[in-house]
Design a protein around this motif. Structure first.
Motif, mmCIF file in Angstrom:
data_model
loop_
_atom_site.group_PDB
_atom_site.id
_atom_site.type_symbol
_atom_site.label_atom_id
_atom_site.label_comp_id
_atom_site.label_asym_id
_atom_site.label_seq_id
_atom_site.Cartn_x
_atom_site.Cartn_y
_atom_site.Cartn_z
ATOM 1 N N SER A 413 0.406 -1.086 -0.362
ATOM 2 C CA SER A 413 -0.329 0.197 -0.451
ATOM 3 C C SER A 413 0.256 0.973 -0.123
ATOM 4 N N LEU A 414 0.057 2.118 -0.575
ATOM 5 C CA LEU A 414 1.162 3.880 -0.797
ATOM 6 C C LEU A 414 -0.354 4.355 -0.168
ATOM 7 N N PRO A 415 -0.343 4.426 0.671
ATOM 8 C CA PRO A 415 -1.083 5.857 1.434
ATOM 9 C C PRO A 415 -0.557 7.594 0.647
ATOM 10 N N GLY A 416 -1.271 8.215 1.075
ATOM 11 C CA GLY A 416 -0.857 9.363 0.944
ATOM 12 C C GLY A 416 -0.433 9.995 2.323
ATOM 13 N N ARG A 417 0.353 10.568 2.426
ATOM 14 C CA ARG A 417 1.220 11.176 3.625
ATOM 15 C C ARG A 417 0.575 12.111 3.655
ATOM 16 N N SER A 418 0.238 13.484 2.412
ATOM 17 C CA SER A 418 -0.338 14.329 3.528
ATOM 18 C C SER A 418 -2.167 14.897 3.068
ATOM 19 N N GLY A 419 -2.290 13.307 1.808
ATOM 20 C CA GLY A 419 -3.201 13.148 1.497
ATOM 21 C C GLY A 419 -3.696 11.726 0.832
ATOM 22 N N ASP A 420 -4.766 12.331 -0.522
ATOM 23 C CA ASP A 420 -4.792 10.912 -0.992
ATOM 24 C C ASP A 420 -4.162 10.787 -2.609
ATOM 25 N N ILE A 421 -4.312 9.723 -3.365
ATOM 26 C CA ILE A 421 -4.029 10.048 -4.999
ATOM 27 C C ILE A 421 -4.819 9.205 -5.386
ATOM 28 N N ARG A 422 -4.750 9.249 -6.314
ATOM 29 C CA ARG A 422 -5.812 8.142 -7.577
ATOM 30 C C ARG A 422 -5.140 7.947 -8.893
ATOM 31 N N GLU A 423 -5.937 7.024 -9.911
ATOM 32 C CA GLU A 423 -5.746 7.322 -11.160
ATOM 33 C C GLU A 423 -4.764 6.952 -11.490
ATOM 34 N N PRO A 424 -4.097 5.433 -10.667
ATOM 35 C CA PRO A 424 -2.595 5.327 -11.528
ATOM 36 C C PRO A 424 -3.078 4.499 -12.163
ATOM 37 N N ASP A 425 -1.434 4.764 -13.464
ATOM 38 C CA ASP A 425 -1.085 4.053 -14.717
ATOM 39 C C ASP A 425 -0.130 3.516 -14.690
ATOM 40 N N TRP A 426 0.903 1.805 -14.583
ATOM 41 C CA TRP A 426 1.706 2.358 -14.625
ATOM 42 C C TRP A 426 2.555 1.950 -16.103
ATOM 43 N N GLY A 427 3.763 2.719 -16.217
ATOM 44 C CA GLY A 427 4.309 2.641 -17.559
ATOM 45 C C GLY A 427 5.236 1.339 -17.853
ATOM 46 N N PRO A 428 5.758 1.468 -19.076
ATOM 47 C CA PRO A 428 6.154 0.225 -19.603
ATOM 48 C C PRO A 428 7.780 0.024 -19.382
ATOM 49 N N PHE A 429 8.269 -0.393 -19.607
ATOM 50 C CA PHE A 429 9.850 -0.912 -19.548
ATOM 51 C C PHE A 429 10.300 0.365 -19.990
ATOM 52 N N GLN A 430 11.503 0.833 -19.733
ATOM 53 C CA GLN A 430 12.205 1.630 -20.931
ATOM 54 C C GLN A 430 12.677 0.966 -21.548
ATOM 55 N N ARG A 431 12.963 2.186 -22.951
ATOM 56 C CA ARG A 431 13.970 1.740 -23.793
ATOM 57 C C ARG A 431 15.116 2.624 -23.762
#
Length: 431
Positions: A413-431
């Motif tokens: 889990s990655l809770p926001g330290r000072s707030g909330d976070i949303r809408e994640p998208d995991w990026g690709p391998f770096q080329r």
């Protein structure tokens, strides 16, 4: 506000007024907490000794490497504290074998005269008492975390035979007061850098296949408009600002095309548009809501969400348009599709008894497994090696990002330290 809430409201027109809901204050810079659940886990036992010089370095390389490996679900950490070793040592492997460690990682972090850091590591096979991998890199202070992630990637690949994803990046959105931010961060949520700040909502970030661009939706024009942001330079270009709503961008694997949802011709329908901008091509012709497009890895198939059967379900069709085929049949409310890079797994959100749960389907068999114990899951996205999923949820009354293995056994889990976070998208391998 994301597409899950769009479907919960069942009113596409309500997207505009509702878009400011659901995001809370502050970028999250907290370390992932690893929570292991379930039984019968097959994990590789590994000990990571403190790197020589870590105590004086601004980033603790050994701790970052250990957190990365644990979070993957493939490794079980054996206590390595108290060991005085580095990459030049030849350790006595017997005590480590007695502790149950099959592998041992040692290394050092040294500050050079020019201010850079020399980071080195060595991986030992304690069963055969052999060194099986070693490397080193010189980095500026700002890249110490990246160096640690790359070490974890090398260890992961050496011991599992698959590429590690620790040096990849994620994108997510926060809201602090009346300010929205699109963030790019390390895969563990640390080292977040603002890509865009706006007084209007930002939603639906989507990485291009080369990891250099992010498509997203901004409400700067008081309606949803699609932009593409060049991450290295910070420049952006307008892609879709047609009459009505422009939303849900998804990249084709070759980076030349975006699939989007437009209402320019009336209802919410799917279109493709050149990534450089231009005239859209309509793909669907229905009186239903068609949205949340998603390309398969080979670019031949487009998955999407439609209520053409009376309630939101996931469908697929040829990427250039054609007859849709329904994919989800378990449950009567399924949205937010995400595909594993190998095309074997479909992650999505299902409404189950009033709760919104992350589901994972094996596409070949149609078998579906619920992998979370939370009730407000949203926005799943696969890691580029297909071994983990990042998603948004509510944890302890706060919006949070989570990662999970495909079987749901290991979560971080990655809770926001000072707030909330949303809408994640995991990026690709770096080329």
């Amino acid at each position: 506000m994301n597409l899950t809430k769009q479907w919960r409201r069942r009113d596409l027109g309500g997207l505009l007024a509702a878009a400011t809901a659901g995001l809370a204050a502050g970028p999250a810079l907290a370390q992932f907490r690893v929570e292991v659940t379930g039984v019968g886990l097959t994990q590789l036992p590994i000990a990571i000794a403190p790197f020589r010089g870590d105590a004086d370095a601004p980033q603790k390389i050994a701790a970052i490497v250990q957190a990365d490996l644990e979070r993957s679900g493939q490794f079980r950490a054996i206590d390595g504290s108290g060991a005085a070793l580095d990459e030049t040592s030849r350790p006595d492997v017997s005590p480590w074998r007695q502790k149950g460690a099959d592998s041992l990682v040692v290394g050092s972090t040294a500050r050079l005269a020019d201010g850079r850091y020399d980071v080195r590591f060595r991986l030992w096979d304690t069963v055969r008492a052999q060194s099986v991998a070693a490397d080193g890199v010189m980095v500026v202070t700002a890249d110490l975390r990246l160096a640690a992630h790359r070490i974890a990637d090398m260890i992961y690949e050496k011991l599992t035979g698959e590429k590690g994803v620790f040096s990849t990046r994620i994108a997510y959105v926060t809201k602090a007061g009346n300010r929205f931010n699109l963030w790019v961060a390390d895969s563990d949520g640390e080292n977040a850098q603002s890509a865009l700040a706006s007084p209007e909502p930002i939603i639906s970030p989507a990485w291009s296949a080369n990891g250099q661009q992010l498509a997203y939706v901004s409400f700067e024009s008081r309606k949803p408009v699609v932009y593409v942001h060049d991450v290295p330079t910070g420049r952006r270009r307008l892609i879709a600002n047609f009459r009505g709503s422009n939303s849900a961008p998804a990249w084709s694997p070759d980076g030349r095309t975006l699939a989007v949802t437009l209402t320019r011709d009336g209802g919410s329908q799917l279109y493709t548009i050149p990534a450089a901008g231009g005239e859209p091509k309509r793909l669907t012709q229905s009186s239903s809501i068609d949205t949340e497009p998603l390309y398969s890895a080979d670019g031949r198939t487009l998955y999407f969400v439609s209520d053409r059967g009376g309630a939101p379900q996931i469908y697929r069709m040829p990427a250039n348009g054609g007859e849709p085929q329904r994919v989800t049949f378990t449950g009567n409310y399924n949205i937010s599709p995400a595909l594993s890079p190998d095309g074997k797994w479909l992650a999505y959100i299902s409404r189950v008894g009033g709760a919104f749960k992350l589901q994972v389907m094996e596409l070949a068999s149609g078998n579906v497994q619920s992998v979370t114990d939370t009730v407000s899951d949203e926005s799943p996205s696969f890691a580029p090696n297909g071994r983990q999923i990042i998603y948004a949820t509510r944890q302890n009354g706060r919006e949070a990002l989570m990662t999970t293995t495909l079987d749901g056994k290991i979560k971080a889990s990655l809770p926001g330290r000072s707030g909330d976070i949303r809408e994640p998208d995991w990026g690709p391998f770096q080329r």
